[in-house]
Motif scaffolding. Sequence first.
Motif: not given
Length: 562
Positions: A391-395
Motif C-alpha cells: 500500500k505504498k507505491f515506489f519506483k
Amino acid sequence: MPFFCNFHKSFEGETHKCAIRHDGSMSYLPALKRKATWFQRFRRLLKRSTLISEYNPQSYEYFRSKAEIFRARKEHVVTKSIVIHPFSDFRAYYEIWMSLAWLIILFYMPADAAFDIISPESQRGVLLEETYSGTTEDDYFGFTLRLIGFIDIIITFFTGYCVKKKRKVVMDSLKIAKHYVMSIYFITDLLATFPMDFFITNDTYQRMINTMGFLRIIRLPTLYYYMSRTLEIFRLRRISIQIFKNVVVNYLVFHWFACVQYMIPQIRFFAYGELVAESWIERADLPEVNFVSRYIACVYRAAGSLFCISFEEMKLEAWEEKLVAIITFIFGKVYVFYITVLILNYLLRQRSLEIKYFETISQVQAYMSQKQLPISMQTRLLQFYDYKYNKKFFKERGITGLLSEKLKGEINLNVCSKLVQNVSLLAHLPQQLLEQVVLNMKAEIYLANDIIIKAGSVGDCMYFLASGTVGVWTPSGKEVCHLQDGAYFGEISLVFKDKRRTANIVAVEICEVYKLDRRIFRNCFKSNSSLYKILEEVAKERMEVTQMFEDVHAKTFMELGH
C-alpha cells in the motif's frame, strides 16, 4: 476453525487443499491420550488458543508467511511459556469482548463518580449538606466493572506485546512486566480498579474514592485500538463504520468533561466541608432535578467549553470552575486542531506514497475494466500489487538505478540476509562469491496456484524461496512434498546436462523467490567443488523420490483402470 478464517482465505486467495499427511499436529502440542479427561482436553484447547494463529490478520503484518508463523508457534510451545501471544485466538476473542467492556467502563465509572447513578439520593444529600447513610456498598455493578479491570491487569501481565517499529513481538515475561509497570497505564489501572469502597463504610470517603474512576479516561486509546482490531477481524472497514468508531470515542471525551463539570462543588465540599454557593450548578438548582436533566446540562456546558463558547446564563464565579474552564479551553483548542489534522490526513490518504499507490491501483483497475479481465484474474492482480508494494507505491528501478554497484550489492545482501541465513547452501559460500550471487539474483512474486516450474520444460535457472510455501508434484499429478522458507529448487536441470525439469513446482500461498540463471550458477558453484557435490547429491535424491512417487502413482492408476 477460528471465526476469522474467511479473512485468511480472502487474504491468500483460494484455500490450498493439501493431499499430504502431516506427521503430528501443527499446534506442536503433545498429542492427547485416548482416555484423556475433559479437564486435560480443556487445558490443551486453552493452551492452543493462546498460541499465534495463522488465521489472525495481524499475524501477516509481522510474519511474512505461514512457515514463520509456525516457527514462532513451535518456539512458544518448546519454551513452555505461559505467555499469551498477542496474535492468538484467545487474544482476538478477548479484545472483542473488552471493546464492549471498556466502552461501558469509560462511560459508567466517571458518571457514577460525578452523578452517583446507582444511589442519586446520596449524591444529592452531599450537595445539600444533609446527612445520608449511602448505599454505594450495594453497587454490585460498579464492583463487577472493577473486577473486570482487575482481570485485565492480570491478563496484561501474561500477554506479549508488539514493537511496531521493529516489527517484533516480545514474549519474555520479565520484559512484559517491566513494559507494563513502567507505563502510565499500570498505576491508573490499579488505582481505578481496587474496590476500596467495599472496605470503607463512610459515605463521604466512598464518594472521594469513586473519583478514581476519572483516571479511566487514560484508557481511551485502548478502547480505540480494540475497536479498530475488532472491525479489522470482522472485515468491517466501510466509511460508515469508521465514522461510528470516531463518534463513540469523541463522545466519551465530551462525557468525561461533563462529569468533571459536575464534580467541582463536590470536591470543594469534600475538601473544605462547605458548598460553593456561587457555583453555576447551585445557581441552576441542578441537584434538585433528575439525572438526565443534570447530565444534559453538563454535556452542554462541556461542549461549549471545549469549543471555547461562553454562556451568559452560566457565568462562572467560583475560582475552581474558572480553573477547570481554562484547562478545558486549552484542551479544546488542541483537540479541535488535532481533529482537523486527522480529517485532512484522512482526505489526503495520510501520505503521498499511499496516494501514489491508490492512483496506481486506480489505473490498474481501469486497465482491467478496459481489457474485460475475469474477476478471478482481477483479484489475483490486486493481490500481487498489495504484496509487492504494501500500500505504498515506489519506483524500485528508479531508486536502485542511481546506486553504485558496490552499494547496490550491499543493499541486496542486507535485503537477502534472512534468505542467506535460512538457505544453508548460500551460508557456506565465501563472502565474495555470496555477494556476486546475491547481486545477480532476480526477485519474483508468485500468487497462490501459480506454476513456477513445469515438468518437462527446459531449465535455465534455479530458485531460492525467500518467503512462502510451494508444493512439489510429479508430472502425472501426485503431490510429493512442500518446500518452505529457505528451500531451493530447480537445480536438477543445471547440475545434469540436457536434463529437463522433473517435477511441477506450484505456489501454495503468495511466494517471494529469487531466481539465479545458469551462467551465474556455473561461475559460483562449479568453482566450489564441495558445494557442487552437495547440490549434485540433493539433485539425485530428489530425482529418485520424484520418480518413486511417479511410479507408484502410475501403477495405482493402471490397477484402477483394470
